[in-house]
Design an enzyme around this catalytic site. Structure first.
Site, PDB file in Angstrom:
ATOM      1  N   HIS A 118      16.165   8.447  80.803  1.00 21.74           N
ATOM      2  CA  HIS A 118      15.299   8.999  80.413  1.00 21.74           C
ATOM      3  C   HIS A 118      14.365   8.240  79.577  1.00 21.74           C
ATOM      4  CE1 HIS A 118      17.530  12.446  82.086  1.00 21.74           C
ATOM      5  NE2 HIS A 118      16.673  12.471  81.543  1.00 21.74           N
ATOM      6  N   HIS A 177      23.953   8.928  74.851  1.00 17.99           N
ATOM      7  CA  HIS A 177      23.499   7.705  74.814  1.00 17.99           C
ATOM      8  C   HIS A 177      23.645   6.770  73.219  1.00 17.99           C
ATOM      9  CE1 HIS A 177      21.750   6.788  78.826  1.00 17.99           C
ATOM     10  NE2 HIS A 177      20.822   8.001  78.526  1.00 17.99           N
TER      11      HIS A 177
END
Length: 358
Positions: A118, A177
């Site tokens: 992303h 993440h």
């Protein structure tokens, strides 16, 4: 690796801090995570930019596809864990008192975590958009225009970094993440985008070149996967971990697996090549109507509306190979629609209207 465990444990502390102290911003952070979704490049950013500037739109697809391909290779090499499963399996915490990290419907991605796809996708495509916008102002020569260019430069790059930081925080907040993974993703995306600033050949690439590029990307990725598999290295090691530790099995989506992203991107690149080298594109986007503002506005509106309809097309997931095949076809249809089908229909409509008026 003790150093990596320490890096991960510090990352977990940051995630806990964000989930505790930034709860009020949960909806905004979830929204920013969606903003950074690479799939938005094909359904929102590309249709807008291609109709305004075909050079920028073409570059955007190439940057997104090659950037995501590098992201896949890096993920396979780096073997990055994701926080939501790492805290469940690590032995670094005494007495099995592992921290509790909240999960969300968009937390349970199945691929390795480093670097963040992303963050990488968001940084590379926004880098293309900002540099494209600034290319218009850099030509201004008079003194007042130079000052305006500097102000515009500061404003656009400030927006760029605000968006990237927001996307990074959102990905860390949802525990998908670690902080170092999103930072690596941002700078990797910038490097890929900057490389394409000096690659003008993509603007004149033939359909054969698109096909050759697709084959190279697919064969290299598949060959890399099979080669390591022969060495008993499973590059899909992260999928069982995601299924095991995801709080809700319904949040696991085959669309987040490594090969799903590869197929989606190869389809988009093939669709772009097919569209740009088609007679429909030459007739509509190279004709006299292509310079009209009304033509471009109609193309943007029709492209965005049509692509939203693709979201209602649900690909069956019960058979993996069928899913990959249909995903490739759907991804190819999106840029083909934007580049050739919609402009050709708008061009034909405008030409019919002009004939009636005459």
């Amino acid at each position: 690796s003790i150093k990596m465990d320490l890096l991960h444990s510090n990352g977990v502390l940051i995630i806990q801090h964000l989930q505790r102290d930034y709860r009020a911003y949960q909806d905004f952070l979830n929204f920013m995570s969606h903003v950074g979704d690479p799939r938005n490049i094909f359904s929102i950013y590309f249709p807008l930019w291609f109709q305004l500037n075909q050079v920028v739109g073409t570059k955007m697809i190439w940057v997104a596809v090659i950037g995501d391909w590098f992201n896949l290779i890096f993920k396979w090499i780096l073997f990055g864990h994701r926080p939501y499963w790492w805290v469940q399996e690590t032995m670094i915490y005494p007495n099995q008192s592992s921290p509790c990290l909240e999960q969300f419907p968009i937390t349970c991605e199945t691929g390795p975590g480093s670097p963040s796809g992303h963050a990488m996708g968001s940084s590379c495509v926004w880098y293309v958009m900002v540099t494209a916008a600034l290319s218009y102002t850099v030509r201004w020569k008079d003194k007042s225009a130079v000052t305006l260019h500097r102000l515009t430069w500061s404003f656009l790059w400030s927006i760029f970094w605000i968006i990237q930081i927001s996307v990074c925080i959102s990905r860390v907040f949802i525990a998908t993440h670690f902080p170092h993974q999103v930072v690596l993703g941002v700078f990797a995306g910038i490097l890929v985008a900057e490389a394409f600033e000096h690659t003008p050949a993509i603007q004149t690439a033939s359909l054969r070149m698109y096909i050759k590029t697709n084959l190279f990307l697919f064969i290299f990725a598949l060959g890399f996967y099979l080669s390591l598999k022969l060495l008993d290295i499973d590059l899909l090691w992260s999928v069982p971990k995601a299924k095991k530790w995801c709080a809700n099995p319904d949040w696991i989506n085959i669309d987040t697996t490594p090969f799903a992203g590869l197929v989606r991107n190869l389809g988009a690149l093939f669709g772009l090549g097919l569209g740009i080298n088609s007679e429909m594109f030459i007739t509509s986007c190279k004709g006299k109507n292509s310079c009209k503002i009304s033509f471009r506005i109609l193309c943007i509106a029709a492209s965005l509306a049509t692509l939203q309809l693709y979201n209602f097309v649900k690909i069956p997931t019960h058979t993996e190979y069928l899913f990959y095949t249909l995903s490739f076809c759907k991804s190819a249809a999106m840029p083909l629609t934007v580049v050739a089908l919609v402009p050709y229909c708008v061009h034909s409509l405008m030409r019919t209207t002009e004939k009636k008026l005459n």
